[in-house]
Design a protein around this motif. Structure first.
Motif, PDB file in Angstrom:
ATOM      1  N   GLN A   1      -8.147  -4.387  -4.570  1.00 16.02           N
ATOM      2  CA  GLN A   1      -9.236  -5.771  -3.892  1.00 16.02           C
ATOM      3  C   GLN A   1      -8.338  -7.407  -4.635  1.00 16.02           C
ATOM      4  O   GLN A   1      -8.425  -8.192  -3.218  1.00 16.02           O
ATOM      5  N   HIS A   2      -7.801  -7.434  -5.819  1.00 18.95           N
ATOM      6  CA  HIS A   2      -6.546  -8.125  -5.770  1.00 18.95           C
ATOM      7  C   HIS A   2      -5.526  -8.512  -4.819  1.00 18.95           C
ATOM      8  O   HIS A   2      -5.682  -9.763  -4.606  1.00 18.95           O
ATOM      9  N   TYR A   3      -4.817  -7.712  -4.463  1.00 18.74           N
ATOM     10  CA  TYR A   3      -3.732  -7.708  -3.227  1.00 18.74           C
ATOM     11  C   TYR A   3      -4.161  -8.383  -1.901  1.00 18.74           C
ATOM     12  O   TYR A   3      -3.746  -8.036  -1.064  1.00 18.74           O
ATOM     13  N   GLY A   4      -5.889  -7.786  -1.936  1.00 23.65           N
ATOM     14  CA  GLY A   4      -6.048  -7.892  -0.217  1.00 23.65           C
ATOM     15  C   GLY A   4      -5.568  -6.495   0.948  1.00 23.65           C
ATOM     16  O   GLY A   4      -4.744  -6.735   1.506  1.00 23.65           O
ATOM     17  N   THR A   5      -5.320  -5.512   0.033  1.00 22.75           N
ATOM     18  CA  THR A   5      -4.727  -3.849   0.696  1.00 22.75           C
ATOM     19  C   THR A   5      -5.569  -2.817  -0.005  1.00 22.75           C
ATOM     20  O   THR A   5      -5.577  -1.819  -0.464  1.00 22.75           O
ATOM     21  N   PRO A   6      -6.520  -2.999   0.585  1.00 18.86           N
ATOM     22  CA  PRO A   6      -8.074  -2.434   0.780  1.00 18.86           C
ATOM     23  C   PRO A   6      -7.654  -0.684   1.746  1.00 18.86           C
ATOM     24  O   PRO A   6      -7.188  -0.409   2.196  1.00 18.86           O
ATOM     25  N   GLY A   7      -7.944   0.033  -0.116  1.00 19.13           N
ATOM     26  CA  GLY A   7      -6.588   1.638  -0.289  1.00 19.13           C
ATOM     27  C   GLY A   7      -5.860   1.754   0.153  1.00 19.13           C
ATOM     28  O   GLY A   7      -5.308   2.979   0.400  1.00 19.13           O
TER      29      GLY A   7
END
Length: 280
Positions: free
Chosen positions: A67-73
């Motif tokens: 969530q923090h890095y914007g890399t869902p999954g």
């Protein structure tokens, strides 16, 4: 938002790939480990250990990182591969231990750590702890390792030969008294008729077994299997061709090692150095 990378499965070591991805994402943000810890509410040292591959963390922290890095999954998928790889490592190791208990002869080469069959409880605890194992699993693994030592005892004990890289003997424990006990135990066991200990001096130079510890097990039916292990994984090798090639490499390294008598003298000199060191 960082570009989502393709998850390439086992094109690389899963645990190493996971650790690298964490480092790349954090440094790409220009964040320190402390800043990341403050931002997500976890101790920053946890993220440091994850980036070094010492631990893979839990799903909650990995989801927070996604969530923090914007890399869902993405990170969660890599985490699952890393966890799966650890499980496979344990399964391979269980099979190795089963074969070890059946072997009629064992040969071994140590890169940087003394073999478990020759470790004292204090040495085993320090080695396992350095690998990131915590209580209560730490005590359980130490006890299990000590239980394996009985393999070399009794009338039916198999022959065991180990070649110890000098580096393994030049890496002492933090407590000098405990290190002396380990060296004394090594000498004690090496005096058994079924145990042969050789030292490979640093002066021997480069050789073919520098990358990992290697075990060879001669089984009752006459076939030999090999097991190679580094800090992250182990591989059981049962195919005849690769095993023969590894055995030839082992024989070449044995030719470079000190004789058992000279090796014993070498270890005794090390013990004297530790005993006479005024700082201890």
């Amino acid at each position: 938002m960082p570009t989502r990378r393709t998850v390439t499965g086992r094109s690389r070591e899963p645990r190493a790939r996971f650790a690298e991805e964490l480092r790349v994402l954090r440094t790409g943000r220009g964040q320190s480990l402390r800043q990341l810890g403050d931002r997500l509410g976890w101790d920053w040292s946890l993220f440091g250990k994850m980036e070094k591959g010492e631990t893979v963390g839990g799903p909650e922290v990995v989801e927070a990182l996604d969530q923090h890095y914007g890399t869902p999954g993405l990170l969660l998928a890599l985490w699952e591969l890393a966890v799966s790889d650890q499980t496979q490592f344990r399964e391979r190791y269980r099979r190795f231990m089963t074969l070890e208990s059946e072997a009629t002869s064992l040969w071994h080469f140590a890169v940087s750590v003394l073999p478990g069959l020759l470790q004292t409880p204090d040495y085993a605890r320090e080695v396992l702890s350095a690998g990131g194992i915590k209580e209560p699993e730490l005590t359980q693994q130490v006890e299990a390792r000590m239980g394996r030592r009985c393999l070399l005892e009794g009338d039916m004990a198999p022959d065991f030969r180990t070649i110890l890289s000098e580096a393994a003997l030049r890496t002492p424990m933090r407590d000098a008294a405990k290190w002396r006990q380990q060296l004394e135990y090594l000498l004690e066991v090496s005096d058994r008729p079924n145990v042969t200990v050789q030292v490979l001096p640093q002066s021997a130079g480069l050789h073919g077994l520098m990358g990992a510890d290697v075990w060879y097990l001669l089984l009752p039916e006459g076939r030999t299997v090999a097991y190679t292990e580094n800090g992250y994984r182990g591989e059981l090798i049962e195919e005849a061709g690769p095993v023969v090639r590894l055995q030839k490499t082992y024989d070449a390294v044995r030719d470079l090692a000190l004789s058992p008598v000279e090796s014993r003298k070498f270890i005794m000199r090390m013990l004297e150095e530790v005993t006479c060191d005024p700082s201890t």
